[in-house]
Design a protein around this motif. Structure first.
Motif, PDB file in Angstrom:
ATOM      1  N   LYS A   1       0.871  -1.174   0.000  1.00 19.46           N
ATOM      2  CA  LYS A   1       0.000   0.000   0.000  1.00 19.46           C
ATOM      3  C   LYS A   1       0.910   1.225   0.000  1.00 19.46           C
ATOM      4  N   ALA A   2       0.768   2.047  -1.035  1.00 21.07           N
ATOM      5  CA  ALA A   2       1.612   3.239  -1.151  1.00 21.07           C
ATOM      6  C   ALA A   2       1.439   4.123   0.083  1.00 21.07           C
ATOM      7  N   LYS A   3       2.538   4.718   0.539  1.00 22.18           N
ATOM      8  CA  LYS A   3       2.514   5.519   1.764  1.00 22.18           C
ATOM      9  C   LYS A   3       2.209   6.991   1.504  1.00 22.18           C
ATOM     10  N   THR A   4       2.391   7.434   0.267  1.00 24.25           N
ATOM     11  CA  THR A   4       2.142   8.839  -0.053  1.00 24.25           C
ATOM     12  C   THR A   4       0.963   8.960  -1.009  1.00 24.25           C
ATOM     13  N   LYS A   5       0.386  10.133  -1.050  1.00 20.70           N
ATOM     14  CA  LYS A   5      -0.737  10.372  -1.963  1.00 20.70           C
ATOM     15  C   LYS A   5      -0.279  10.238  -3.413  1.00 20.70           C
ATOM     16  N   LYS A   6       0.917  10.747  -3.696  1.00 19.74           N
ATOM     17  CA  LYS A   6       1.458  10.628  -5.057  1.00 19.74           C
ATOM     18  C   LYS A   6       1.682   9.156  -5.406  1.00 19.74           C
ATOM     19  N   GLY A   7       2.211   8.395  -4.460  1.00 21.02           N
ATOM     20  CA  GLY A   7       2.420   6.969  -4.678  1.00 21.02           C
ATOM     21  C   GLY A   7       1.121   6.233  -4.954  1.00 21.02           C
ATOM     22  N   GLN A   8       0.067   6.605  -4.244  1.00 26.30           N
ATOM     23  CA  GLN A   8      -1.252   6.003  -4.472  1.00 26.30           C
ATOM     24  C   GLN A   8      -1.743   6.326  -5.885  1.00 26.30           C
ATOM     25  N   GLY A   9      -1.522   7.566  -6.322  1.00 27.11           N
ATOM     26  CA  GLY A   9      -1.936   7.961  -7.666  1.00 27.11           C
ATOM     27  C   GLY A   9      -1.163   7.224  -8.742  1.00 27.11           C
ATOM     28  N   VAL A  10       0.138   7.055  -8.523  1.00 24.46           N
ATOM     29  CA  VAL A  10       0.966   6.327  -9.496  1.00 24.46           C
ATOM     30  C   VAL A  10       0.535   4.864  -9.556  1.00 24.46           C
ATOM     31  N   LYS A  11       0.273   4.249  -8.396  1.00 22.80           N
ATOM     32  CA  LYS A  11      -0.202   2.859  -8.388  1.00 22.80           C
ATOM     33  C   LYS A  11      -1.542   2.733  -9.109  1.00 22.80           C
ATOM     34  N   MET A  12      -2.417   3.714  -8.929  1.00 27.04           N
ATOM     35  CA  MET A  12      -3.710   3.705  -9.612  1.00 27.04           C
ATOM     36  C   MET A  12      -3.503   3.775 -11.128  1.00 27.04           C
TER      37      MET A  12
END
Length: 75
Positions: A32-43
């Motif tokens: 689970k990505a730890k940053t908001k940007k990481g979550q967006g990139v994973k999406m």
């Protein structure tokens, strides 16, 4: 993902997208990505995985570069 969807309409057939920092300092490799940007990139990565009309390549330079090419849909 939303920016990709908007810009996709502007790219012609066989056009290429260049996406920089695709590894997001390794955050995309976490379950689970730890940053908001990481979550967006994973999406974005998960969205692109499902698309058969795109050819995807990752270049592992620095923080990662992804090349995405629009191709003709093969039936």
């Amino acid at each position: 993902k939303q920016i990709f969807e908007l810009s996709e309409k502007l790219i012609s057939q066989n056009g290429i997208f260049i996406i920089d920092n695709i590894f997001n300092q390794g955050d995309v490799f976490n379950k689970k990505a730890k940053t908001k940007k990481g979550q967006g990139v994973k999406m974005l990565i998960n969205y692109l995985k499902k698309r058969n009309d795109l050819h995807k390549s990752i270049l592992p330079f620095y923080d990662g570069i992804m090349l995405v090419k629009k191709i003709k849909h093969v039936k």
